[in-house]
Every structure is written in C-alpha cells, then in structure tokens.
Design an enzyme around this catalytic site. Structure first.
Site: not given
Ligand code: EPZ
Length: 429
Positions: A19, A113, A122
């Site tokens: 990541n 995934c 965001q």
């Molecule tokens: C990153 O995903 C990672 N992927 C994920 O890892 C990890 O689970 C996640 O961060 C949380 O740590 C990569 O870095 C490529 P978030 P990301 O934005 O950036 C909501 C793995 O297994 N959200 O921190 O997509 C979202 O739906 C993968 O390596 C919004 O609502 O995660 C979630 O509920 C799986 N609006 C929460 O925030 C947005 O604009 C956290 O998502 C963005 C996110």
C-alpha cells in the site's frame, strides 16, 4: 493445494509494503527525472501500475527483482489502459499524480477488493478544494485544474481515509501555496509516501499525524527511495505462526508498525519478542479468545481482520470482531464455515465460538486478505485444502507459496497465474 498439520518453523523475510508501493509508483509520474525504487514487492498490483506508467510514456527499467528505475521525463497526458486501471483500487492515485503533473486527469472509477461500497467522495472533495473541476461520468473520472493550476487549500476530511489523504498529498505537493489536510489518516504507508515525495524535493510536514501541512513546490527531481516493509504481510505470517502453533522469526519489519498486532497475538496466548528489524512469534499452549475492533492506524488494521478471524475460530471460548472500516468484510467466514468454523455474522459484527480445529475442503479466495486467511486456515486444517481464485492473493503477497513452503508448510501451486491478466491454464506439477 495445502496439506494441513505441520506447525510453521523457521525464518521469513518480509517484502516491501504494497500500500506504499501502489501510491509511490503513481507519484513517480510527477518527477521530472529518474526515480530508483528499491524493496518493491513483486506483486501483480505493482506490475499493473508499472504497465500503466509505461503506456503513459514512462521509461521503466527493472534493475533486479525488487528494484526498478522509472523515468517520467517524457510522459505526456494521454489515455491510460483503462481495462487495467479498472482492476485495482490504487488507480485513483493517478488522479492526484496526473493533476499534479499535467493539470488534467482521466481515470476509471477504481476497482479493488469488494467488501461493500467504497466511495471516493473525499478524494473529490480534496481535488475540488485545490481548485480542480471533477466530473464522474460513465465510470470515468475527469479532473481539470483550470488555467490557474492547483492552489493550496485547507481541507478537512469528513472520514479518515488512507486513499484520500495520499491522493490529496500527491495533488497538493506541486500546487501553488500551502495545503493543510486535517483529520488525515496516519498509516505507515502515508508516512512512506511523504518521505518519498520529500526526497524528490517536495515540502510535506506532519505525515503520520492527523494534520499534514504541504508547501507546494514547482518541480520534483529524481532520486533513490527504499519502500518500507509491509505491515500486513508481516502480520499475516505472525498470525500463521500463532495459528499453527509454531515458531517463526519474521524479518525485515519495523516492530513499531506491528504493535497492535503483537498485542492481540499476546492476548490470544502467543509470545511475541521484538528485535531491531524482526519479531519472533511462538505459540505452544491453547489459543485464547479475545475481541477485535478494527480502526484506522494506530488501531487494529482492518486488513488484518480476516487472518485474526481464523485464529479466533480456533481459540477456546467466544470472541467478537467489530469491523470499524467496511460494511461487508466477513465474506471469508462463509469459507471458514465450510471448514468447520462456528460463527454468526451480523453486518459489521462477527460472534465466533472457538472450535477444536478445521477440516480441509475446497474453498475460494473472495478477496486479497480473505485469500490469505483461508490459506492460513488450510495450514491448520486436518487433511487437504484446495484454495481457488488465488489471483487475489497474488495481488498483494510476493511468493506466498514459496515463503510458506520455506517455513515447512506442505503447500503447492496447482495453477499458473499471469501477474497482470490473471489465471491461465490449470496444470498439476
Ligand atoms: C486503503 O484502501 C487500502 N488500499 C486498503 O487495503 C485498506 O483496507 C484501507 O486503506 C484502510 O486501511 C490501498 O491502500 C490500495 P480508505 P482505501 O479510503 O484508501 C470510506 C488491502 O487489503 N471512504 O481508508 O480505499 C471507505 O469506504 C486493501 O491491502 C469514503 O467514504 O481505504 C471505507 O469505509 C483492502 N469516502 C473508509 O472510508 C472516500 O472518499 C476507509 O477507506 C474514501 C473512503
């Protein structure tokens, strides 16, 4: 194919953080010169992003299996291979990188995934605050900085988001003036991206805290950067050692990044000894039940939830997992039930009754970490377990079969997966 039973013993070296790599490679797009990246993990998400950059005109030179040179001096804005971008979540980082470099961006809605809705509102809030106009239409994202280019702004994230924090950091590092990101995510890979950008001439302070301050610069120069070790890969092997009742030295890690995982494994009855760049995990007695709540860093990482779920299914007593980040990240429990697990899932909560053991059967990898979890379950199971759809696992784990075999696991690949286009013909060795 896994023949369950032998506890894992020996040493395993952890690869670079997926990541961090999937954000740093798009960041190289903004560098006017050659970036030499070391400790890159050999995983399909990295392969795909290097292919996308190559299609944008970047020069890509593989120095050795974990070192690559990326020269984006001559890249120019053009359509990228959308069918590849659609497959990975991290393609959204191309928005920030393209806006920062070209002042315009066109990408697909990200893949990744599937565990519930994963919006990017965001990200869009941040880009808009920097002065870009963003349009989402027919599965594509169009962004344009306008004639003034991007201008620094104060941005308060409504939700702690790793992707939005990193994407805004990318776009802001060459915007005019100062940007502040409040309520920022604090994961280790966010600090790694900031350190990479700063080593290329950016001016970013506060990464790793919930308030990041960025002073825009006019140019990023080339240089060399070493990716940090993968916190989740390390945690996966730590869980596998505890689950099989073995003793494993997990090397090339930053123990501080693993503190919440070590704490939970100790609660379950394992011992974890920390050294400078390694942790020793051992479990001899019965696994004990505990409760898990996944939270943004430094809380317990959601990406470790499935592997801990396996451990708790084998632990004596009742355990509760509360998934604090995603709506639907318990699909892997259907596969564990087929192996004998006793668990009730209700939305973001799983209630687990520990069982004495698993029996092997055919299971699927539902996503990247769910795949790693069913492999760990297979290692502990009585008899043979066939894990299908292992391309998910190949996205985020370098040489998973080789590393586990090196620890004494009886595991072999019975299909061949092309890192970029997924599984090819099936053949038995
Ligand atoms: C990153 O995903 C990672 N992927 C994920 O890892 C990890 O689970 C996640 O961060 C949380 O740590 C990569 O870095 C490529 P978030 P990301 O934005 O950036 C909501 C793995 O297994 N959200 O921190 O997509 C979202 O739906 C993968 O390596 C919004 O609502 O995660 C979630 O509920 C799986 N609006 C929460 O925030 C947005 O604009 C956290 O998502 C963005 C996110």
């Amino acid at each position: 194919m896994i023949q369950g039973g032998p506890p894992l013993h020996g040493e395993v070296a952890i690869s670079g953080a997926k990541n961090a790599a999937v954000a740093i490679i798009p960041a190289a797009l903004m560098v006017d010169g050659v970036c030499r990246l070391e400790n890159l993990p050999q995983i399909s998400d990295v392969e795909m992003l290097l292919t996308i950059l190559r299609e944008l005109g970047a020069g890509i030179r593989h120095i050795d299996k974990s070192t690559v040179e990326i020269d984006c001096t001559d890249v120019h804005f053009q359509d990228a291979p959308f069918e590849l971008m659609r497959k990975i979540r991290a393609s959204y980082y191309l928005i920030g990188a393209m806006l920062g470099r070209f002042g315009t961006a066109k990408t697909t809605m990200p893949g990744g995934c599937n565990f519930g809705v994963r919006p990017i509102d965001q990200h869009i809030k941040g880009m808009t605050a920097l002065g870009a106009s963003v349009l989402v239409e027919n599965g594509f994202i169009y962004a344009n900085a306008g004639e003034n280019g991007l201008v620094g702004a104060k941005i308060y994230l409504d939700k702690v988001s790793v992707g939005a924090t990193m994407n805004i950091m990318l776009a802001a590092c060459m915007a005019k003036g100062k940007t502040v990101i409040e309520n920022a995510a604090r994961e280790p890979h966010i600090v790694d991206l900031a350190n990479f950008l700063n080593s290329m001439g950016a001016d970013i302070r506060g990464a790793g805290t919930d308030s990041i301050r960025i002073n825009g610069v006019t140019r990023l120069h080339g240089g060399t950067y070493t990716i940090i070790p993968d916190q989740i890969e390390a945690g996966t092997f730590m869980c596998a050692a505890a689950a099989t009742g073995g003793e494993v030295l997990v090397k090339n890690v930053i123990p501080r990044h693993l503190e919440c995982i070590s704490a939970k494994l100790r609660e379950c009855g394992a011992t974890v000894e920390e050294y400078g760049d390694a942790v020793l995990v051992r479990r001899t007695g019965r696994l004990r039940s505990t409760n898990i709540k996944t939270q943004p860093y430094p809380g317990f990482p959601t990406d470790m939830q499935p592997m801990m779920g396996v451990l708790l299914c084998l632990a004596e007593g009742t355990s509760v997992i509360s998934e604090g980040i995603y709506d639907n990240r318990f699909k892997y429990m259907d596969e564990l039930r087929r192996m004998g697990a006793e668990v009730q899932v209700d939305g973001r909560t799983a209630i687990i009754e520990g069982v004495g053991g698993f029996h092997g059967t055919n299971v699927r990898a539902c996503d990247l970490r769910a795949g790693a979890a069913v492999v760990v379950a297979g290692l502990c199971a009585e008899g043979k377990t066939l894990v299908e759809d292992i391309h998910y696992i190949e996205r985020g784990y370098e040489d998973f079969v080789g590393k586990l075999s090196g620890l004494g696991a009886d595991i072999r690949r019975v299909t061949d997966c092309d890192p970029v286009h997924g599984c090819a013909a099936i053949f038995c060795d």
